[in-house]
Design a protein around this motif. Structure first.
Motif, mmCIF file in Angstrom:
data_model
loop_
_atom_site.group_PDB
_atom_site.id
_atom_site.type_symbol
_atom_site.label_atom_id
_atom_site.label_comp_id
_atom_site.label_asym_id
_atom_site.label_seq_id
_atom_site.Cartn_x
_atom_site.Cartn_y
_atom_site.Cartn_z
ATOM 1 N N LEU A 1 64.691 24.893 114.238
ATOM 2 C CA LEU A 1 64.250 26.197 113.712
ATOM 3 C C LEU A 1 65.063 27.304 114.370
ATOM 4 C CD1 LEU A 1 60.364 25.761 114.022
ATOM 5 C CD2 LEU A 1 61.768 25.453 111.968
ATOM 6 N N HIS A 2 65.430 28.326 113.579
ATOM 7 C CA HIS A 2 66.126 29.472 114.167
ATOM 8 C C HIS A 2 65.168 30.664 114.280
ATOM 9 C CE1 HIS A 2 66.562 31.050 110.089
ATOM 10 N NE2 HIS A 2 67.240 29.969 109.721
ATOM 11 N N LEU A 3 65.670 31.753 114.855
ATOM 12 C CA LEU A 3 64.799 32.910 115.105
ATOM 13 C C LEU A 3 64.217 33.452 113.807
ATOM 14 C CD1 LEU A 3 67.051 34.742 117.748
ATOM 15 C CD2 LEU A 3 64.952 33.442 118.188
ATOM 16 N N GLY A 4 64.989 33.372 112.697
ATOM 17 C CA GLY A 4 64.493 33.829 111.394
ATOM 18 C C GLY A 4 63.318 32.989 110.927
ATOM 19 N N ASN A 5 63.421 31.665 111.069
ATOM 20 C CA ASN A 5 62.311 30.782 110.688
ATOM 21 C C ASN A 5 61.058 31.135 111.497
ATOM 22 O OD1 ASN A 5 64.617 28.014 110.771
ATOM 23 N ND2 ASN A 5 64.006 29.170 108.963
ATOM 24 N N TYR A 6 61.287 31.438 112.788
ATOM 25 C CA TYR A 6 60.125 31.748 113.640
ATOM 26 C C TYR A 6 59.416 33.017 113.171
ATOM 27 C CZ TYR A 6 57.105 32.994 117.422
ATOM 28 O OH TYR A 6 55.980 33.352 118.120
ATOM 29 N N PHE A 7 60.190 34.106 113.025
ATOM 30 C CA PHE A 7 59.552 35.379 112.657
ATOM 31 C C PHE A 7 59.115 35.404 111.195
ATOM 32 C CE2 PHE A 7 61.412 36.785 116.619
ATOM 33 C CZ PHE A 7 60.396 37.573 117.119
ATOM 34 N N GLY A 8 59.882 34.707 110.326
ATOM 35 C CA GLY A 8 59.575 34.757 108.899
ATOM 36 C C GLY A 8 58.487 33.797 108.475
ATOM 37 N N ALA A 9 58.329 32.681 109.169
ATOM 38 C CA ALA A 9 57.379 31.679 108.700
ATOM 39 C C ALA A 9 56.377 31.270 109.785
ATOM 40 C CB ALA A 9 58.130 30.453 108.192
ATOM 41 N N LEU A 10 56.890 30.767 110.900
ATOM 42 C CA LEU A 10 56.006 30.192 111.907
ATOM 43 C C LEU A 10 54.963 31.172 112.441
ATOM 44 C CD1 LEU A 10 55.756 27.485 113.487
ATOM 45 C CD2 LEU A 10 57.563 27.628 111.826
ATOM 46 N N LYS A 11 55.383 32.422 112.635
ATOM 47 C CA LYS A 11 54.454 33.403 113.193
ATOM 48 C C LYS A 11 53.268 33.597 112.258
ATOM 49 C CE LYS A 11 54.861 37.255 115.958
ATOM 50 N NZ LYS A 11 55.425 38.557 116.322
ATOM 51 N N SER A 12 53.543 33.567 110.950
ATOM 52 C CA SER A 12 52.452 33.711 109.979
ATOM 53 C C SER A 12 51.585 32.465 109.961
ATOM 54 C CB SER A 12 53.002 33.951 108.582
ATOM 55 O OG SER A 12 53.929 34.973 108.607
ATOM 56 N N PHE A 13 52.198 31.289 110.069
ATOM 57 C CA PHE A 13 51.395 30.055 110.118
ATOM 58 C C PHE A 13 50.408 30.155 111.291
ATOM 59 C CE2 PHE A 13 54.628 26.734 108.218
ATOM 60 C CZ PHE A 13 54.719 27.483 107.073
ATOM 61 N N ILE A 14 50.938 30.632 112.421
ATOM 62 C CA ILE A 14 50.121 30.679 113.632
ATOM 63 C C ILE A 14 48.962 31.669 113.464
ATOM 64 C CG2 ILE A 14 50.188 31.368 116.077
ATOM 65 C CD1 ILE A 14 53.188 30.145 115.857
ATOM 66 N N LYS A 15 49.262 32.779 112.761
ATOM 67 C CA LYS A 15 48.210 33.752 112.503
ATOM 68 C C LYS A 15 47.174 33.155 111.534
ATOM 69 C CE LYS A 15 47.760 38.636 111.452
ATOM 70 N NZ LYS A 15 47.373 38.766 110.060
ATOM 71 N N MET A 16 47.677 32.465 110.519
ATOM 72 C CA MET A 16 46.768 31.910 109.497
ATOM 73 C C MET A 16 45.860 30.829 110.070
ATOM 74 S SD MET A 16 49.123 31.736 106.135
ATOM 75 C CE MET A 16 48.052 32.165 104.781
ATOM 76 N N GLN A 17 46.327 30.140 111.106
ATOM 77 C CA GLN A 17 45.496 29.057 111.638
ATOM 78 C C GLN A 17 44.188 29.592 112.234
ATOM 79 O OE1 GLN A 17 47.525 26.806 114.702
ATOM 80 N NE2 GLN A 17 47.651 28.522 116.128
ATOM 81 N N GLU A 18 44.189 30.876 112.589
ATOM 82 C CA GLU A 18 42.970 31.476 113.133
ATOM 83 C C GLU A 18 41.997 31.872 112.025
ATOM 84 O OE1 GLU A 18 42.708 31.424 116.311
ATOM 85 O OE2 GLU A 18 44.822 31.005 116.769
ATOM 86 N N GLU A 19 42.539 32.092 110.827
ATOM 87 C CA GLU A 19 41.709 32.709 109.784
ATOM 88 C C GLU A 19 41.354 31.784 108.631
ATOM 89 O OE1 GLU A 19 44.305 35.896 108.755
ATOM 90 O OE2 GLU A 19 44.133 36.811 110.745
ATOM 91 N N HIS A 20 42.096 30.684 108.467
ATOM 92 C CA HIS A 20 41.900 29.842 107.282
ATOM 93 C C HIS A 20 41.862 28.359 107.626
ATOM 94 C CE1 HIS A 20 42.322 33.257 104.640
ATOM 95 N NE2 HIS A 20 43.426 33.610 105.283
ATOM 96 N N HIS A 21 41.559 27.599 106.589
ATOM 97 C CA HIS A 21 41.565 26.151 106.717
ATOM 98 C C HIS A 21 42.975 25.685 106.321
ATOM 99 C CE1 HIS A 21 38.988 22.571 106.931
ATOM 100 N NE2 HIS A 21 39.948 22.047 106.223
ATOM 101 N N CYS A 22 43.815 25.388 107.298
ATOM 102 C CA CYS A 22 45.252 25.185 107.011
ATOM 103 C C CYS A 22 45.691 23.733 107.081
ATOM 104 C CB CYS A 22 46.101 25.961 108.021
ATOM 105 S SG CYS A 22 45.881 27.728 107.941
ATOM 106 N N TYR A 23 46.504 23.368 106.105
ATOM 107 C CA TYR A 23 47.203 22.075 106.117
ATOM 108 C C TYR A 23 48.697 22.375 106.156
ATOM 109 C CZ TYR A 23 42.801 20.104 104.471
ATOM 110 O OH TYR A 23 41.487 19.728 104.353
ATOM 111 N N PHE A 24 49.357 22.039 107.260
ATOM 112 C CA PHE A 24 50.808 22.216 107.342
ATOM 113 C C PHE A 24 51.444 20.837 107.532
ATOM 114 C CE2 PHE A 24 49.527 26.502 109.179
ATOM 115 C CZ PHE A 24 49.754 27.168 107.981
ATOM 116 N N PHE A 25 52.474 20.584 106.740
ATOM 117 C CA PHE A 25 53.042 19.229 106.822
ATOM 118 C C PHE A 25 54.566 19.248 106.821
ATOM 119 C CE2 PHE A 25 54.566 18.604 102.512
ATOM 120 C CZ PHE A 25 53.900 19.592 101.815
ATOM 121 N N ILE A 26 55.125 18.130 107.230
ATOM 122 C CA ILE A 26 56.580 17.950 107.261
ATOM 123 C C ILE A 26 56.950 17.129 106.030
ATOM 124 C CG2 ILE A 26 58.516 17.048 108.617
ATOM 125 C CD1 ILE A 26 56.553 17.394 111.090
ATOM 126 N N ALA A 27 57.740 17.745 105.133
ATOM 127 C CA ALA A 27 57.951 17.190 103.794
ATOM 128 C C ALA A 27 59.061 16.135 103.795
ATOM 129 C CB ALA A 27 58.252 18.318 102.809
#
Ligand code: ADP
Ligand code: TRP
Length: 331
Positions: free
Chosen positions: A14-40
């Motif tokens: 993962l690069h810095l763009g992936n972190y700020f563009g995607a991962l940070k939101s995943f991490i925020k969403m894990q607090e608020e929703h029922h999340c399924y994240f998978f490796i495709a």
């Protein structure tokens, strides 16, 4: 509390763009929703990776997701191929997906152009597999980038078509949850607008990069060619450098270099040295966590097993119900 699903193909670090563009939101969403994240990893087979690379890339993504702060106690974090129920739903959805609509998909047309020697049926049915990933958990929200919008539209088509065909109201309509509104775009080091490993590997700093590697890459970043004229608009490379400082350096540092730019006394070499050290400060905790996780096979095994079990609870219920709706009934 919504049901959220998202997947990433295992293509490397993962690069810095992936972190700020995607991962940070995943991490925020894990607090608020029922999340399924998978490796495709089923999806990645369209390019025929060799077995060792495939396993290595799956491990990399798992390690980096965990290092970034995805909590396997809060989210269901799993490997797609650990959930063969997905493959069954994919088969069932393929019966109601028309070849014409699959052929019209932009990503398929793009693959015909870019890899004419390998136009396999998995590429054609990529959207039905992706739809299966999403509706198997009856998700409503799918955090993805703009490039996935057409796939989401097709997922809605397949879900609605199933409901209509069997006269049920079973699958909800999933929507792309776009980080678009408050879009964070980390610029590239190559003077491009976006850090992206698929466009240009040299544009990217990876979370796993060593301090020496980060220094080397930042020092090579594109800036101005000529003399600095503060009255002229900044070149994209220089703008990128200031934007990156905005993300990784403190306000005083940024202010210092803004002032030296305005007074015409800026030395990009000094600015890059400082930026590299600030990025290193940011990535070091991630890198240290990654190193510890790579060495902890038993923990990774436990996380993957726990994810597979939680994902299976949701997926097997859906497949059981879908079988019944379709008319597969036990004697
Ligand atoms: P790449 O462009 O490097 O191939 P991907 O397309 O695999 O990256 O992107 C994975 C996720 O990271 C997507 O959700 C995408 O929106 C996000 N992303 C990629 N690059 C950036 C960037 N420079 N800034 C912000 N988000 C990004
Ligand atoms: N197609 C996505 C990509 O290339 C990855 C993906 C596969 C996905 N299945 C998914 C994303 C389900 C969200 C939901 O990035």
């Amino acid at each position: 509390m919504d049901i959220v699903v998202s997947g990433v193909r295992p293509t490397g670090n993962l690069h810095l763009g992936n972190y700020f563009g995607a991962l940070k939101s995943f991490i925020k969403m894990q607090e608020e929703h029922h999340c399924y994240f998978f490796i495709a990893d089923y999806h990645s087979l369209t390019t025929h990776p060799n077995p060792a690379d495939l396993h290595g890339n799956v491990k990399t993504v798992l390690v980096e997701f965990l290092a970034c702060g995805l909590d396997p106690e809060k989210v269901t974090l799993y490997v797609q191929s650990d959930l063969p129920e997905t493959a069954e739903l994919y088969l069932l959805l393929n019966m109601n997906a028309y070849v014409g609509e699959l052929e019209r998909c932009t990503s398929f047309k793009e693959k015909i152009r870019s890899q004419p020697q390998n136009v396999n049926a998995g590429l054609l049915t990529y959207p039905t597999l992706m739809a299966a990933d999403i509706i198997i958990h009856r998700a409503r929200m799918v955090p993805v980038g703009k490039d996935q919008e057409q796939h989401l539209e097709m997922t809605r088509t397949f879900a609605n078509r199933f409901n209509r065909l069997y006269n049920v109201d079973y699958f909800p309509e999933p929507v792309a949850f776009n980080f678009g509104e408050n879009l964070i775009k980390i610029p590239g080091l190559d003077g491009g607008l976006k850090m992206s490993k698929s466009d240009n590997e040299n544009s990217s700093i990876f979370l796993a990069d060593s301090p020496e590697m980060i220094r080397k890459k930042v020092m090579k970043a594109v800036t101005d060619t000529g003399a600095v004229d503060p009255a002229q608009p900044r070149s994209q490379g220089v703008k990128n450098l200031f934007d990156l400082m905005g993300y990784f350096s403190n306000a005083d540092t940024l202010e210092h270099f803004e002032n030296s730019y305005r007074s015409g006394s800026i030395r990009y070499g000094d600015m890059k040295k400082q930026l590299a050290e600030d990025i290193i400060l940011f990535t070091t905790p991630f890198r240290e966590k990654m190193e510890a996780l790579y060495a902890d096979e038993p923990y990774l095994r436990k996380v993957a097993a726990m994810g597979a079990e939680k994902a299976r609870a949701s997926a097997s219920k859906t497949v059981r119900e879908v079988r019944e709706i379709i008319g597969f009934k036990p004697f």
